[in-house]
Design a protein around this motif. Structure first.
Motif, short mmCIF file in Angstrom:
data_model
loop_
_atom_site.label_atom_id
_atom_site.label_comp_id
_atom_site.label_asym_id
_atom_site.label_seq_id
_atom_site.Cartn_x
_atom_site.Cartn_y
_atom_site.Cartn_z
N TYR A 1 -3.76 10.11 -0.12
CA TYR A 1 -4.33 8.82 -0.50
C TYR A 1 -5.33 8.34 0.54
CZ TYR A 1 -0.81 9.09 -4.08
OH TYR A 1 -0.06 9.52 -5.15
N VAL A 2 -6.18 9.28 0.97
CA VAL A 2 -7.27 8.97 1.89
C VAL A 2 -8.56 9.46 1.25
CG1 VAL A 2 -8.25 9.33 4.19
CG2 VAL A 2 -5.76 9.16 3.91
N VAL B 1 -17.31 4.90 5.22
CA VAL B 1 -16.03 4.20 5.29
C VAL B 1 -14.90 5.12 4.84
CG1 VAL B 1 -14.74 2.15 4.63
CG2 VAL B 1 -17.23 2.04 4.78
N GLU B 2 -13.84 5.16 5.63
CA GLU B 2 -12.62 5.86 5.25
C GLU B 2 -11.62 4.84 4.70
OE1 GLU B 2 -10.46 8.97 7.80
OE2 GLU B 2 -9.08 7.26 7.85
N PHE B 3 -11.15 5.10 3.48
CA PHE B 3 -10.18 4.22 2.83
C PHE B 3 -8.84 4.95 2.73
CE2 PHE B 3 -14.22 2.63 1.31
CZ PHE B 3 -14.05 1.24 1.30
N TYR C 1 -9.15 0.19 5.55
CA TYR C 1 -10.45 0.84 5.74
C TYR C 1 -10.88 0.77 7.20
CZ TYR C 1 -11.95 -4.06 5.35
OH TYR C 1 -12.08 -5.42 5.53
N ARG C 2 -11.72 1.75 7.59
CA ARG C 2 -12.26 1.82 8.94
C ARG C 2 -13.50 2.70 8.92
NH1 ARG C 2 -8.04 5.83 12.21
NH2 ARG C 2 -8.28 7.63 10.83
N ASP C 3 -14.24 2.72 10.01
CA ASP C 3 -15.42 3.57 10.13
C ASP C 3 -14.97 5.04 10.09
OD1 ASP C 3 -17.47 5.24 11.74
OD2 ASP C 3 -18.53 3.36 11.35
N ALA C 4 -15.56 5.82 9.19
CA ALA C 4 -15.13 7.20 9.00
C ALA C 4 -15.44 8.09 10.20
CB ALA C 4 -15.78 7.79 7.75
N ASP C 5 -16.49 7.77 10.95
CA ASP C 5 -16.88 8.61 12.08
C ASP C 5 -16.15 8.24 13.36
OD1 ASP C 5 -18.70 10.05 10.52
OD2 ASP C 5 -20.27 8.54 10.84
N LEU D 1 -19.21 0.32 -2.90
CA LEU D 1 -18.45 1.54 -2.65
C LEU D 1 -17.32 1.63 -3.68
CD1 LEU D 1 -18.10 1.19 1.23
CD2 LEU D 1 -19.94 2.30 -0.06
N VAL D 2 -17.26 2.73 -4.42
CA VAL D 2 -16.24 2.93 -5.43
C VAL D 2 -15.26 3.98 -4.93
CG1 VAL D 2 -15.76 3.58 -7.81
CG2 VAL D 2 -17.85 2.33 -7.26
N VAL D 3 -13.98 3.60 -4.85
CA VAL D 3 -12.95 4.45 -4.24
C VAL D 3 -11.90 4.80 -5.29
CG1 VAL D 3 -11.38 4.67 -2.29
CG2 VAL D 3 -13.33 3.10 -2.13
N PRO D 4 -11.88 6.06 -5.77
CA PRO D 4 -10.93 6.45 -6.83
C PRO D 4 -9.66 7.08 -6.29
CG PRO D 4 -12.59 8.15 -6.59
CD PRO D 4 -12.88 7.12 -5.51
N PHE D 5 -8.53 6.81 -6.96
CA PHE D 5 -7.27 7.49 -6.70
C PHE D 5 -6.54 7.65 -8.03
CE2 PHE D 5 -7.94 5.43 -2.51
CZ PHE D 5 -7.83 6.55 -1.69
N VAL D 6 -5.64 8.63 -8.09
CA VAL D 6 -4.80 8.84 -9.27
C VAL D 6 -3.35 8.75 -8.84
CG1 VAL D 6 -4.20 10.40 -11.16
CG2 VAL D 6 -6.56 10.32 -10.32
#
Length: 276
Positions: free
Chosen positions: A164-165, A171-173, A196-200, A267-272
């Motif tokens: 679930y990342v 951005v890392e969610f 969320y946080r900075d991905a780098d 930003l669109v963040v998908p999960f299933v």
């Protein structure tokens, strides 16, 4: 004031005050609190309203343009619309296999007619969900299937996310659920938290409000029959995380799309997920 209100109801009912607990991690599924929370969620009904869909071509651009006309239960054009989350209409489009997702806001031209440019990526069936507030009747949701021209892709099975990342842009969610992913059950209130946080760098970042709130979350089951659209719970969100309250109508596999904004970009963040 809310605490005093709840206490007054408890006293009037002649009940003793229950022990305190942390509602962030032990969300109640029954009782007054979920009732009040659900009261802020939209009642997803078309209320007898309908939306006619027309195709057109915008001269000189070649873009596909959709004309939508909203009719009241008597078949007359609606002329009175109220804003819902800063917009007069929300149009959400998803493909049959839920791989394609788009959330746009058609422009109102008067006489119940809206216009939007929309480029479907391929042929096949697409679910068009329109949300609007007509005649001060409250949030109204109309759903219809539309056939897109062209060759449809092979249908992909909807698989539950292995983790679930998800990284979108810079951005890392990370999605977490309370009570837990294994305990998600239909008909019970769940709390969905997007951290969320900075991905780098891993450093904290600040997202911007999106459509009047900290974020939106659209949820559909694998057949696209069950539809949920919730907004961020501002009082329970904080810097670095956005929380949503949601109730899943039935057991099954669901896809959800969190929507947030950073530097003007959505930003669109998908999960299933699986619901029992």
């Amino acid at each position: 004031m809310m605490i005093y209100f709840l206490c007054a109801i408890i006293l009037l009912m002649g009940c003793s005050v229950p022990p305190m607990y942390n509602k962030d991690y032990e969300p109640p599924s029954k009782g007054l609190l979920p009732y009040l929370q659900k009261g802020s969620m939209a009642n997803f009904s078309n209320q007898g309203y309908s939306v006619l869909l027309y195709d057109a071509e915008e001269i000189g651009t070649g873009e596909q343009v959709k004309l939508l006309q909203v009719l009241n239960p008597n078949g007359e054009s609606v002329r009175d619309f109220s804003e819902d989350m800063t917009k007069l209409m929300h149009l959400i489009v998803v493909s049959r296999d839920l791989q394609f997702f788009s959330h746009v806001h058609p422009d109102y031209e008067g006489e119940g007619i809206f216009r939007t440019a929309l480029d479907l990526p391929y042929g096949g069936d697409f679910l068009f969900v329109t949300e609007f507030i007509p005649d001060q009747k409250g949030i109204t949701v109309h759903k219809q299937w539309v056939r897109g021209e062209g060759e449809p892709p092979s249908i992909m099975d909807l698989a539950v996310s292995e983790n679930y990342v998800e990284t979108v842009g810079q951005v890392e969610f990370q999605l977490s659920v309370h009570p837990s992913f294994k305990e998600l059950r239909s008909g019970e209130m769940a709390m969905l938290v997007f951290s969320y946080r900075d991905a780098d760098t891993g450093e904290p970042i600040e997202l911007e409000p999106y459509l009047g709130t900290g974020g939106h979350c659209v949820i559909l089951d694998e057949t696209a029959n069950q539809y949920v659209h919730v907004h961020a719970v501002e009082g329970m969100s904080s810097s670095g995380s956005v929380m949503f309250h949601a109730e899943f109508p039935a057991a099954g596999i669901y896809k959800l799309w969190g929507q947030f904004q950073l530097k003007g970009e959505v930003l669109v963040v998908p999960f299933v997920i699986q619901v029992k």
